[in-house]
Design an enzyme around this catalytic site. Structure first.
Site, PDB file in Angstrom:
ATOM      1  N   CYS A 289       0.524  -1.135   0.139  1.00 48.11           N
ATOM      2  CA  CYS A 289      -0.217   0.140  -0.352  1.00 48.11           C
ATOM      3  C   CYS A 289       1.137   0.870   0.167  1.00 48.11           C
ATOM      4  O   CYS A 289       0.908   1.596  -0.532  1.00 48.11           O
ATOM      5  CB  CYS A 289      -0.800  -0.171   1.050  1.00 48.11           C
ATOM      6  SG  CYS A 289      -0.409   0.205   2.845  1.00 48.11           S
ATOM      7  N   HIS A 347      -2.773   1.835   6.803  1.00 47.92           N
ATOM      8  CA  HIS A 347      -2.808   0.862   5.588  1.00 47.92           C
ATOM      9  C   HIS A 347      -2.898   3.159   4.599  1.00 47.92           C
ATOM     10  O   HIS A 347      -3.242   3.727   5.621  1.00 47.92           O
ATOM     11  CB  HIS A 347      -4.931   0.987   4.864  1.00 47.92           C
ATOM     12  CG  HIS A 347      -4.850   1.007   3.619  1.00 47.92           C
ATOM     13  ND1 HIS A 347      -3.744   0.931   2.682  1.00 47.92           N
ATOM     14  CD2 HIS A 347      -5.325   1.918   2.672  1.00 47.92           C
ATOM     15  CE1 HIS A 347      -4.621   0.813   1.861  1.00 47.92           C
ATOM     16  NE2 HIS A 347      -5.149   1.392   1.425  1.00 47.92           N
ATOM     17  N   ASP A 370      -7.192   5.852  -3.366  1.00 54.08           N
ATOM     18  CA  ASP A 370      -6.829   4.828  -2.691  1.00 54.08           C
ATOM     19  C   ASP A 370      -6.524   3.831  -4.105  1.00 54.08           C
ATOM     20  O   ASP A 370      -6.483   2.657  -4.855  1.00 54.08           O
ATOM     21  CB  ASP A 370      -7.434   4.198  -2.002  1.00 54.08           C
ATOM     22  CG  ASP A 370      -6.648   2.592  -1.324  1.00 54.08           C
ATOM     23  OD1 ASP A 370      -5.277   2.833  -1.749  1.00 54.08           O
ATOM     24  OD2 ASP A 370      -7.499   2.066  -0.196  1.00 54.08           O
TER      25      ASP A 370
END
Length: 728
Positions: A289, A347, A370
């Site tokens: 991530c 995250h 994202d």
């Protein structure tokens, strides 16, 4: 820089033209300064939309005669062009159309300076520019060259406009950031080099748009839509991962990384973009991530969209949109892999700044984007842009994916204790998810806490009606749980679980309270100390069984097999508060834990009379011993000057480490990896490596050092050191 003109193969071109174009000066240094694009490219003129830029046309033996010859510029993008008649004027015409003008003072016998202005809502792309010299009977045409047009956060009418100079400096021009990882109990940070001024990075970002599915399907439609930062951000978000296109990064979260680069070893977006671009768009292996987010932040900044990297600590992955995530534990405190939903210890995603005319001015500002491939949005692996204000106010119908992102920061964790297929205990944690949300502060390496920006102090009920409802919201299957083999009843489907403790209060068992805390910041080589606090609020004594369990886990996944457990019968008097200390010595975890690993610890207290159970859980990461990095003369160095970096590691463990290796590397500072090794590194002994660094380009670079040893091959210490490179 002066460029030689090239004549086009124009059927209308004739030799009768009175004037011929000889050279074109793109005035790159001056244009790049005025457009805030210095250093972005050595190949192209790079300018921002809605802001005039200038080129100087130099003619041959015969000067241009404005009385009988007209200058007409032609801008090409794809198969579409627009003619711009050059005017003598002191004012600009319609800001929604291309325009070009000449100031009288800029005219000379053999040259003329033309000022060109694009519409404020022009597409981000590489444009082709032609010049036509026309008389009443003739037309002679020249290919002037190409230029790159970017978004303009300095221009008020641009949808990405930012009002403050410190903001554009931080979120557009700054070429490095800080990444925050770990757990809320032990946050670690590392610098990241976005590298937008590295050679070839701009060209890679432009190529990313050219190979997108949208462009390959219909390039003219794609060019028309590229004026919109909402469209750009969705396209770029999908292109950073390679799941359904020719994107940059392939994700991997477990197993071997030998056929690529382990995600933890990246420290620069430029390295990744270069590898992707030079390999003809083959996906780079591997990302997780923070790598996906950092690369997207680079691409956004290069193309002119203000962006920053944001970390959510305890981010929920709620696939069914229920705003709750279930976790399952055995009656002895072992966490089970029964739910498809999960909570990531951290995250990382991106926020980008833009106006949202599709939603209304109330949704302007920071938007979550994202790029980590988790679930599909409107059929592709991307997420957002989602207004942060919509997340805070829980407007779950706002474009795009607001429900999914809201769950990431504000879902409830429902922890269930199961035994022989029965639910025997249940607690609800409304605080853990989105416990902290961090980004780098403006002008500082310290974190800025964004938690209150995402989460209202008073929890509001979700609202699904806003001005626009997405045509196709995130499409996911409603999944209850997975079939899994568990220690408390063999193969079982969690939909078969029955409530075997009807009527028990959430988090309480008839006046019994339990909490679990970790003492200090656990680090490799030191014991892990925990404290279980047990409170009997009832008027009668209790006899309970305490079960304590510890497991290693991935930051984004379920725990592995338990590496430590204990249990004990406890008598507690009425009204008594007991503090039960527990210690996991180094010898009992060193074969399982590496630096930065995350541990799940859970305690289950079972009332032996009522058979009711209550659970408390905590997750924390183990810190690695530090590597020291020092640069002679300080952390600011001059371009192409040689400097010495001293890197060292001291063995703070109480035993000798075998096969010690210290590795140093740094994109833009060092070529390849430089290593020092020792067969034995005794307690208190130092291993060190001295390297000469030379910066090949200005900006911020990151020097990375790693230490490993063969006693525990998984134990690796890392440190990152920021180096600022100045041109003079």
């Amino acid at each position: 820089m002066d460029c030689v003109q090239q004549k086009t193969h124009d059927p209308y071109a004739t030799v009768e033209s009175r004037c011929q174009l000889k050279l074109v000066n793109y005035e790159a240094p001056e244009n790049h300064i005025s457009h805030e694009t210095e250093g972005l490219s050595r190949k192209h003129l790079v300018v921002r939309r809605g802001e005039p830029f200038k080129i100087t046309l130099m003619f041959g033996d015969r000067p241009w005669n404005p009385h009988i010859e007209s200058l007409v510029l032609e801008v090409w993008l794809g198969d579409v062009s627009e003619n711009i008649r050059v005017q003598f004027s002191d004012e600009w015409s319609d800001p929604l159309r291309w325009s070009a003008k000449i100031y009288r003072s800029d005219m000379h016998p053999q040259s003329v300076t033309v000022h060109i202005c694009s519409p404020v809502l022009s597409a981000v792309a590489l444009y082709k520019l032609l010049l036509h010299i026309e008389t009443r009977r003739t037309r002679r045409s020249y290919l002037v060259g190409t230029f790159v047009l970017l978004c303009n956060p300095w221009l008020k009418d641009d949808p990405v406009y930012m009002p403050l100079g410190v903001q554009t400096q931080e979120y557009i021009k700054s070429d490095y950031g800080m990444l925050y990882m770990g757990t809320p109990l032990n946050i670690s940070s590392q610098p990241w080099s976005f590298g937008q001024y590295e050679p070839g990075v701009l060209e890679a970002c432009l190529q990313l748009l050219q190979v997108s599915p949208q462009h390959l399907r219909d390039k003219n439609e794609d060019y028309a839509l590229r004026a919109d930062p909402v469209y750009l951000s969705r396209t770029l978000c999908a292109m950073v991962n390679c799941n359904d296109d020719l994107g940059i990064l392939m994700g991997k979260w477990q197993g071997s990384y030998k056929d690529g680069v382990k995600p933890t070893e990246w420290s620069s977006s430029a390295d990744i973009l270069h590898q992707w671009f030079t390999s003809s768009c083959k996906p780079v292996r591997y990302g997780q991530c923070w790598v996906f987010a950092s690369v997207l932040c680079t691409v956004m900044r290069v193309l002119g969209i203000p962006s920053r990297v944001v970390t959510v600590f305890n981010a929920a992955h709620d696939g069914d949109g229920s705003l709750s995530v279930e976790e399952y534990y055995t009656s002895t405190g072992e966490k089970l892999n029964l739910s498809k939903d999960s909570v990531w210890n951290f995250h990382v995603w991106v926020e980008c700044w833009m106006r949202r005319p599709d939603l209304g001015s109330g949704f302007d500002g920071w938007q979550v984007v994202d790029p980590t491939p988790q679930e599909k949005s409107a059929g592709i692996y991307c997420c957002g842009p989602c207004p942060v204000v919509a997340i805070q106010q829980r407007y779950l119908g706002a474009f795009y994916d607001t429900g999914f992102i809201s769950a990431s920061v504000d879902a409830d964790i429902i922890r269930l204790i199961v035994n022989d297929g029965l639910v025997v205990g249940r607690t609800v944690d409304t605080e853990a998810v989105g416990q902290l949300i961090y980004t780098k502060s403006i002008g500082s390496d310290r974190p800025e806490n964004l938690t209150a920006v995402y989460k209202s102090k008073k929890r509001v009920q979700p609202t699904r009606a806003v001005r626009c409802t997405p045509r196709s919201e995130r499409q996911t299957d409603t999944v209850m749980m997975n079939m899994c083999s568990v220690a408390v009843g063999g193969p079982m489907q969690s939909s078969q679980l029955q409530d075997g403790a009807a009527g028990f209060p959430e988090g309480l068992s008839q006046g019994l309270e339990v909490s679990l805390n970790i003492d200090g910041v656990p680090s490799v080589g030191n014991s892990i100390v925990m404290c279980v606090t047990l409170t009997n609020q009832s008027s009668s004594p209790r006899v309970v069984m305490e079960h304590l369990n510890a497991q290693v886990k991935e930051f984004n996944g379920s725990p592995q097999e338990s590496f430590w457990k204990t249990h004990k019968k406890i008598h507690i008097k009425a009204g008594e508060v007991l503090k039960l200390k527990h210690t996991i010595p180094t010898s009992e975890y060193e074969a399982y834990l590496a630096g930065d690993d995350i541990v799940n610890v859970a305690v289950v207290i079972k009332d032996l009379k009522t058979n009711e159970s209550i659970l408390a859980a905590q997750e924390f990461n183990i810190s690695s011993p530090q590597i020291a990095i020092e640069i002679d003369g300080g952390d600011t160095i001059k371009l192409k000057d040689e400097h010495t970096a001293q890197v060292s590691f001291i063995n703070t463990f109480p035993k000798t480490l075998n096969g010690a290796v210290l590795t140093v590397e740094g994109s833009g500072l060092l070529k390849g990896k430089h290593q020092a090794s020792l067969v034995f590194l005794k307690p208190g002994e130092k291993i060190e490596k001295q390297v000469s660094i030379v910066a090949s380009s200005p900006g911020t670079k990151v020097l990375m050092a790693t230490f490993s040893h063969s006693n525990s091959p998984g134990v690796v210490s890392r440190n990152f050191h920021r180096v600022s490179v100045m041109t003079d």
